[in-house]
Write a protein that holds these residues in place. Structure first.
Motif: not given
Ligand SMILES: Nc1ncnc2c1ncn2[C@@H]1O[C@H](COP(=O)(O)OP(=O)(O)OP(=O)(O)O)[C@@H](O)[C@H]1O
Length: 203
Positions: A111-112, A115, A117, A119, A166, A170, A173
């Motif tokens: 998931n990280a 987020e 980009q 992956d 971005l 992240w 957060d």
């Protein structure tokens, strides 16, 4: 609370001095001219460089006597530190306790990566990645480890402005969700505005 009390470090025949404190869950931007001792501060907290005098306390416990691997610290070096013989996802999986739920961990890491980009890069070796992709992987690795204190040495230096924003968001957060205490060396005022609660200006 992280307390740096009258800390003195001898480096290059100069005595570097630090004295400040930071509440748990806060992010501190460490700023100052080249050579002033920003990286040295992180290296002392992490245990790679010895202090002459003073103390580093985390919730009242002294860290300076602890070996590197026992300090409650996760560190992103200026040259981000990935193992070249492992795939990106294997790099990300390192450093978690044996009893960590592997499926949950994998989910969290993927998931990280989505987020941030990166992956598509998870099965690759670090050498196949661009500087900015390596940096994002190193950011994920450093932030999602269990240690409460996060040390970031110019974590966004290789990122373009959009990706940087971005990544900064992240980090903000995750820091909030997981109550991380962050020391971040940066020269960029955008990073400070987006992420920092406080600024330490070294002279
Ligand atoms: N491995 C080392 N061995 C001895 N002295 C060092 C070493 N690394 C840095 N120094 C010296 O320690 C002082 C502080 O360096 P440091 O890397 O902490 O500065 P900095 O503020 O992080 O600089 P920069 O913004 O250029 O990364 C400098 O005088 C530097 O020459």
């Amino acid at each position: 609370m992280l307390q740096i009390k009258q800390l003195q470090v001898l480096r290059d025949q100069k005595l570097l001095k630090y004295d400040f404190q930071l509440q748990q869950g806060k992010t501190l931007a460490v700023q100052g001219l080249s050579g002033v001792g920003k990286s040295t501060l992180l290296q002392v907290i992490a245990g790679f460089v010895a202090a002459e005098k003073g103390s580093v306390l985390w919730h009242g416990q002294s860290l300076l006597e602890l070996p590197v691997e026992q300090r409650p610290v996760s560190y992103l070096f200026q040259q981000n530190n990935l193992f070249e013989h492992l795939s990106v996802i294997q790099n990300l999986m390192l450093g978690f306790a044996d009893d960590t739920d592997q499926d949950q961990l994998l989910d969290k890491l993927v998931n990280a990566a989505i987020e941030l980009q990166v992956d598509k890069q998870l099965e690759k070796k670090p050498t196949e990645l661009s500087g900015g992709q390596r940096q994002r992987i190193a950011i994920i690795r450093t932030l999602l480890r269990p240690e409460p204190i996060i040390l970031l040495d110019e974590p966004f230096a290789e990122l373009d402005p959009t990706t940087r924003s971005l990544a900064t968001q992240w980090v903000a957060d995750i820091a909030k969700q997981q109550n991380k205490t962050i020391l971040m060396v940066t020269h960029q005022s955008e990073d400070v505005q987006q992420l920092a609660d406080e600024i330490l200006q070294l002279q």
